[in-house]
Design a protein around this motif. Structure first.
Motif, PDB file in Angstrom:
ATOM      1  N   TYR A 171     -24.780  92.950 -25.198  1.00 21.67           N
ATOM      2  CA  TYR A 171     -24.534  91.502 -25.114  1.00 21.67           C
ATOM      3  C   TYR A 171     -23.844  91.139 -23.799  1.00 21.67           C
ATOM      4  O   TYR A 171     -24.301  90.248 -23.082  1.00 21.67           O
ATOM      5  N   TYR A 172     -22.771  91.846 -23.465  1.00 21.95           N
ATOM      6  CA  TYR A 172     -22.047  91.537 -22.228  1.00 21.95           C
ATOM      7  C   TYR A 172     -22.913  91.815 -21.004  1.00 21.95           C
ATOM      8  O   TYR A 172     -22.899  91.060 -20.016  1.00 21.95           O
ATOM      9  N   LYS A 173     -23.696  92.886 -21.075  1.00 24.13           N
ATOM     10  CA  LYS A 173     -24.552  93.259 -19.945  1.00 24.13           C
ATOM     11  C   LYS A 173     -25.615  92.198 -19.695  1.00 24.13           C
ATOM     12  O   LYS A 173     -25.806  91.758 -18.547  1.00 24.13           O
ATOM     13  N   GLN A 174     -26.322  91.773 -20.740  1.00 24.82           N
ATOM     14  CA  GLN A 174     -27.396  90.799 -20.563  1.00 24.82           C
ATOM     15  C   GLN A 174     -26.860  89.405 -20.273  1.00 24.82           C
ATOM     16  O   GLN A 174     -27.471  88.636 -19.517  1.00 24.82           O
ATOM     17  N   LYS A 175     -25.732  89.078 -20.859  1.00 26.31           N
ATOM     18  CA  LYS A 175     -25.110  87.779 -20.582  1.00 26.31           C
ATOM     19  C   LYS A 175     -24.755  87.666 -19.106  1.00 26.31           C
ATOM     20  O   LYS A 175     -25.058  86.660 -18.451  1.00 26.31           O
ATOM     21  N   GLN A 176     -24.143  88.721 -18.574  1.00 21.82           N
ATOM     22  CA  GLN A 176     -23.778  88.715 -17.153  1.00 21.82           C
ATOM     23  C   GLN A 176     -25.017  88.696 -16.273  1.00 21.82           C
ATOM     24  O   GLN A 176     -25.052  88.021 -15.235  1.00 21.82           O
ATOM     25  N   SER A 177     -26.053  89.408 -16.692  1.00 20.25           N
ATOM     26  CA  SER A 177     -27.297  89.441 -15.922  1.00 20.25           C
ATOM     27  C   SER A 177     -27.921  88.055 -15.810  1.00 20.25           C
ATOM     28  O   SER A 177     -28.382  87.652 -14.730  1.00 20.25           O
ATOM     29  N   LEU A 178     -27.927  87.307 -16.917  1.00 16.73           N
ATOM     30  CA  LEU A 178     -28.507  85.967 -16.895  1.00 16.73           C
ATOM     31  C   LEU A 178     -27.642  84.991 -16.095  1.00 16.73           C
ATOM     32  O   LEU A 178     -28.161  84.122 -15.390  1.00 16.73           O
ATOM     33  N   LEU A 179     -26.335  85.143 -16.187  1.00 11.36           N
ATOM     34  CA  LEU A 179     -25.453  84.280 -15.399  1.00 11.36           C
ATOM     35  C   LEU A 179     -25.603  84.565 -13.906  1.00 11.36           C
ATOM     36  O   LEU A 179     -25.552  83.655 -13.078  1.00 11.36           O
ATOM     37  N   ASN A 180     -25.811  85.838 -13.556  1.00 14.68           N
ATOM     38  CA  ASN A 180     -26.066  86.202 -12.160  1.00 14.68           C
ATOM     39  C   ASN A 180     -27.399  85.640 -11.685  1.00 14.68           C
ATOM     40  O   ASN A 180     -27.540  85.226 -10.536  1.00 14.68           O
ATOM     41  N   LEU A 181     -28.385  85.630 -12.587  1.00 17.41           N
ATOM     42  CA  LEU A 181     -29.698  85.076 -12.261  1.00 17.41           C
ATOM     43  C   LEU A 181     -29.580  83.616 -11.878  1.00 17.41           C
ATOM     44  O   LEU A 181     -30.218  83.148 -10.932  1.00 17.41           O
ATOM     45  N   LYS A 182     -28.738  82.881 -12.595  1.00 15.76           N
ATOM     46  CA  LYS A 182     -28.530  81.468 -12.294  1.00 15.76           C
ATOM     47  C   LYS A 182     -27.965  81.290 -10.893  1.00 15.76           C
ATOM     48  O   LYS A 182     -28.344  80.370 -10.166  1.00 15.76           O
ATOM     49  N   ARG A 183     -27.102  82.201 -10.491  1.00 18.05           N
ATOM     50  CA  ARG A 183     -26.475  82.070  -9.180  1.00 18.05           C
ATOM     51  C   ARG A 183     -27.441  82.414  -8.041  1.00 18.05           C
ATOM     52  O   ARG A 183     -27.249  81.978  -6.912  1.00 18.05           O
ATOM     53  N   LYS A 184     -28.462  83.212  -8.354  1.00 24.92           N
ATOM     54  CA  LYS A 184     -29.363  83.689  -7.316  1.00 24.92           C
ATOM     55  C   LYS A 184     -30.546  82.757  -7.069  1.00 24.92           C
ATOM     56  O   LYS A 184     -31.116  82.749  -5.991  1.00 24.92           O
TER      57      LYS A 184
END
Length: 339
Positions: free
Chosen positions: A171-184
């Motif tokens: 959960y923490y891994k994928q949540k952070q991945s999606l939030l990083n995607l938004k920034r990119k």
């Protein structure tokens, strides 16, 4: 105490309408298959299973209550933004495999009609998409489905994501991945509604060990499996260290934990000898990591995940690998006993 009857009572709604109800005789038949090292180990197996099912079995009633709470939270979330649930879009595309998300949507649809008088098919019109599923394990499916949503080029500005149950590492891994995607890139905003249950499977000293993770035992079948799979590589770090956890907060007792984990691991090794096993199947369940398996404690009323130990659900095709599972699994792919 009649452990078999109590376990059967908890599991009475497991795959209701699809298979026959699990009986105390079924529980006894399953328990009688294990190779017990000592007198009393059968007691540990059944007492620990009853304890774990009381905590981690996700009944239909429990799922319904969580969906009702989610609808209230979603309504409040929309109201704060001057909108309503009826303006939301619900992600309804068929899954690549399995039906968990669609079955959750059916339950959500029924409860939404009770709450508001309309269902999910009468909703839509905004740029917000709602994505729900029953439980997050590794989070790989979430990642792939969000990628599929983005590939559709929908005019979505926000994706609301909710799982009533999550395993924290994924959960923490994928949540952070999606939030990083938004920034990119110019992707939608992602808003995660908090889960109702967070199962701690991050390997940190201060956290409870909420997964099946056996100690290393001197055992012929275990040694042969490790040698065949890993050769001369050091496998010590795959096993739960001695003295861990310092305080047992998940299982009923430290001794009971040792017994059930060792037996599940040994039976899992045996079942790994079936035909055409998937490369990511492990004795303690499907996992992408090269370890003993995911070892999930979570079991849903709608189906048991293949991330759980094989001893609970696996039905081998090889005649000599006779095994009666406690929980018959509805497979993702026909004819694939591991799926």
């Amino acid at each position: 105490m009649n452990y078999e009857a109590d376990i059967a009572e908890i599991l009475k709604d497991y795959r209701s309408g699809e298979i026959e109800q699990i009986t105390s005789d079924d529980v006894a038949k399953w328990a009688d298959q294990f190779p017990y090292d000592r007198r009393g180990d059968r007691f540990f197996l059944l007492s620990e299973m009853l304890h774990l099912l009381n905590k981690y079995y996700y009944s239909r009633q429990r799922a319904t209550q969580d969906i009702q709470r989610f609808i209230v939270r979603l309504s409040e979330y929309c109201a704060l933004r001057g909108s309503s649930i009826q303006k939301l879009n619900f992600y309804k595309r068929k899954q690549a495999y399995g039906n968990s998300r669609l079955e959750m949507l059916e339950m959500l649809n029924a409860e939404l009609k009770k709450f508001s008088g309309f269902g999910i098919n009468e909703c839509g019109g905004s740029n917000t998409l709602v994505y729900i599923d029953d439980c997050l394990f590794t989070g790989v499916r979430l990642k792939k489905e969000v990628e599929a949503i983005l590939d559709l080029n929908l005019s979505v500005r926000e994706i609301i994501i909710w799982y009533p149950v999550v395993h924290t590492e994924g959960y923490y891994k994928q949540k952070q991945s999606l939030l990083n995607l938004k920034r990119k890139q110019s992707s939608p905003n992602f808003y995660f509604f908090d889960p109702m249950v967070a199962i701690e499977n991050c390997n940190e000293n201060y956290l409870p060990i909420e997964w099946f993770w056996p100690k290393k035992h001197e055992d012929k079948s275990i040694n042969e499996y490790l040698q065949a799979r890993y050769g001369n590589a050091n496998t010590d770090e795959m096993f739960r260290p001695q003295g861990t956890p310092k305080i047992e907060r998940v299982f009923k007792s430290p001794q009971g934990r040792d017994v059930i984990e060792k037996m599940f691991f040994k039976i899992g090794i045996k079942l790994m000898g079936d035909f055409c096993m998937h490369e990511h199947i492990r004795p303690l369940g499907f996992n992408y990591s090269n370890n003993l398996g995911f070892g999930s404690l979570f079991i849903s009323h709608r189906n048991i995940a293949n991330n759980c130990p094989l001893a609970l659900w696996f039905e081998p095709n090889k005649p000599e690998l006779k095994w009666f599972p406690l929980l018959r699994r509805k497979h993702n792919f026909e004819g694939k006993s591991w799926s």
